[in-house]
Design an enzyme around this catalytic site. Structure first.
Site, PDB file in Angstrom:
ATOM      1  CG  ASP A 267      -1.706   1.253   1.391  1.00 38.82           C
ATOM      2  OD1 ASP A 267      -2.590   1.487   0.548  1.00 38.82           O
ATOM      3  OD2 ASP A 267      -1.431   2.030   2.337  1.00 38.82           O
ATOM      4  CD  GLU A 303      -2.388   3.032  -3.110  1.00 42.37           C
ATOM      5  OE1 GLU A 303      -3.338   3.808  -3.317  1.00 42.37           O
ATOM      6  OE2 GLU A 303      -2.102   2.618  -1.978  1.00 42.37           O
TER       7      GLU A 303
END
Length: 610
Positions: A267, A303
């Site tokens: 993330d 990401e």
């Protein structure tokens, strides 16, 4: 089959029946093991070693024993490498013997990345009970849909009874709200039985605001030389950072080894601050690649708002070196502007020529490859991605962020013309890039997915206010009074509203959506995936007027696929009919119109030349 990742910290069950406890506490003078039994605690001192390490081997603990560490005869804290927290983040940790679980999926080696059709889900909101065990009962459905990979939003232990997962504080412990660690292992094993990979979303850029005790005994875990949206950055590059880097590298290896996950999605790595060489992302990927068997497929996905294409580079033979792919926000944003007409907030960067931007994403990867972002105050964003294969970019029309980060969590089908959405779905699911679906998308679910959490009373109001103020840059919420209407993320009703309503599947409208997704995923498996296995294609695109788009890919074996699309409310002319077989067309498309180079409003046609 037994699986265990041997870690240099935490509670490790040994073959002789004893348990080794090891903690990095460089700011502590004394550390004791606090064993919990009935209404009393037993304290055993850990021996101090070099570089801030404390260790104890004892037969006074066994699997199931509850324990904490007592720091300098004062504060008691959970184990930062706890494998299970049965009483949440403030409670004691539990000794877990991973070899107590018998795996029977020894023949499973994963699946090639080219086969990925990903389904993102939140364990707590996916089913009414919100458990690993109930999610396992839906694997037949996912396999029948055509899903080849499930991606779990973070499951690391978070405070309270509900959370998106990005506020975790104990990254080795599956949250007890979802079940026991063995329940997660059963889910993964069952997924493998269905031919489905399981990917896990992990958070290595910060710890949540409640339940993180590291500052009490290891403040060196953080640094004030870098700042993140959540405060001090994690210390990946300063003094004493070796232990910190190892903590997260072992976390990645732990999930892949001990739980047999098929990959990780990291993330918001743009918030990982590291000025050292090698960068922690490089070292972590090398550790993962060096630890797995040569015949096993393990995938790493990023990401990364910075669009750093160098992490995605391939060998001359088009083989992955570090990271398989990145979530491609650019393609989502371009599609969203096209389909909804929204141009507020970060969509403003895609408000001009959105169809052209979409074509660039489909054939080159990123739209922003070093261009200036006005939304980001004129800063440049991205690196050149031309030449990378389409498999390096995960495409989506919905995901947890792009739904849940809307003030009211609306799904795309509730804010856009359904004909436009169908055209966009046909592009995402049949384009060469691996597609990602967000749970419920495939049957046109209308219930929202809102931001939800369950923080302690002293923190909850600040979180709610911060959430509402995030929308101040959107015209609709310029007025503070308008922001007050945004649902309180701490309210139980916000979480309840976000749960999937599986009863929708009994309604014709939702069955029609499901049929479309099944059809497209089947076509992808039959026609697109075999082409991707041939290697990296050459690609180009052309825009016709304001809404017409032709995208073309040619593979090393000279196979070709071509997309013709009209992403507007009026028919377009001038499209050149490709050579080859038409494998899919929107219902509105007719052969006669195609021969004349005409595409009706919101229509898509895909062609394949073997």
């Amino acid at each position: 089959m037994k699986r265990r990742h041997k870690m240099p910290f935490g509670a490790e069950c040994r073959d002789d029946g004893s348990v080794r406890f090891r903690l990095w506490a460089p700011a502590a003078d004394h550390v004791e093991l606090a064993l919990k039994a009935a209404n009393r605690s037993t304290y055993l001192p850990l021996r101090k070693h070099d570089k801030g390490w404390f260790e104890l081997v004892t037969d006074a603990a066994k699997p199931g024993t509850l324990y904490r560490y007592r720091i300098d005869e004062a504060q008691e804290v959970p184990d930062p490498a706890s494998r299970f927290q049965p009483h949440d983040v403030h409670g004691p940790s539990e000794v877990v013997n991973p070899e107590a679980f018998d795996w029977h999926d020894g023949e499973w080696k994963g699946r090639p990345w080219e086969e990925a059709a990903i389904y993102e889900l939140h364990v707590g909101a996916f089913t009414s009970s919100g458990k690993f065990s109930s999610a396992r009962m839906r694997l037949d459905y996912l396999a029948d849909l055509g899903i080849t990979a499930v991606e779990l939003m973070p499951v690391a232990d978070f405070p309270g009874r509900r959370n998106w997962g990005y506020d975790g504080v104990l990254p080795f412990a599956p949250d007890s709200t979802y079940g026991h660690p063995d329940d997660l292992k059963r889910f993964i094993q069952s997924a493998h039985d269905h031919g489905i990979m399981v990917l896990l979303d992990v958070v290595y850029n910060h710890f949540g605001p409640e339940g993180n005790y590291l500052n009490a005994y290891a403040p060196q875990f953080f640094t004030d030389r870098h700042r993140t949206p959540w405060g001090k950055a994690i210390n990946f590059d300063g003094p004493e950072s070796r232990a910190v880097r190892d903590f997260f590298i072992h976390n990645a290896l732990y999930w892949i080894t001990e739980y047999h996950f098929d990959g990780l999605r990291l993330d918001a790595v743009h918030a990982i601050m590291d000025d050292s060489t090698p960068h922690i992302l490089t070292e972590l990927a090398a550790a993962v690649r060096g630890s797995v068997e040569a015949d096993r497929y393990v995938h790493l996905i990023l990401e990364n708002e910075l669009n750093q294409a160098h992490y995605l580079k391939r060998t001359e033979q088009c083989k992955v070196q570090s990271y398989d792919a990145q979530w491609n926000d650019d393609i989502h944003h371009a599609l969203h502007v096209v389909v909804t007409g929204e141009k507020d907030g970060y969509y403003s960067d895609y408000s001009d020529r959105p169809v052209e931007r979409l074509g660039r994403c489909l054939t080159e990867g990123f739209d922003y490859q070093g261009g200036i972002s006005l939304y980001r105050n004129g800063h440049t964003r991205g690196e050149p991605s031309t030449g990378l294969p389409p498999t390096a970019f995960v495409s989506f029309l919905q995901n947890h962020d792009q739904v849940g980060n809307r003030a009211f969590g609306e799904r795309i089908t509730t804010i856009a013309n359904c004909q436009a959405v169908r055209a966009a779905v046909a592009i995402v699911l049949l384009a060469p890039s691996p597609p990602l679906l967000f749970m419920g998308e495939e049957f046109g679910v209308e219930s929202p997915f809102l931001f939800f959490c369950d923080f302690e009373p002293s923190l909850a109001p600040a979180v709610a206010a911060g959430r509402r103020n995030e929308f101040a840059r959107f015209a609709r919420f310029n007025d503070p009074g308008a922001r007050e209407g945004i649902p309180d993320p701490n309210a139980a009703t916000t979480f309840k509203a976000s749960k999937l309503d599986w009863h929708d599947l009994t309604r014709l409208r939702h069955q029609e959506w499901l049929s479309l997704y099944r059809k497209l995923l089947k076509l992808r498996s039959e026609h697109i995936v075999p082409l991707l296995q041939a290697g990296c294609p050459r690609a180009n695109y052309k825009v016709h007027g304001d809404s017409g788009l032709t995208s073309h890919w040619e593979f090393p074996d000279r196979s070709q696929i071509t997309l013709l699309a009209n992403l507007g409310a009026s028919a377009v002319s001038g499209a050149t009919l490709p050579i080859g077989e038409m494998i899919y067309a929107s219902e509105e498309v007719t052969d006669s119109a195609l021969r004349q180079g005409r595409l009706p409003a919101w229509s898509v046609a895909w062609f394949l030349e073997p």
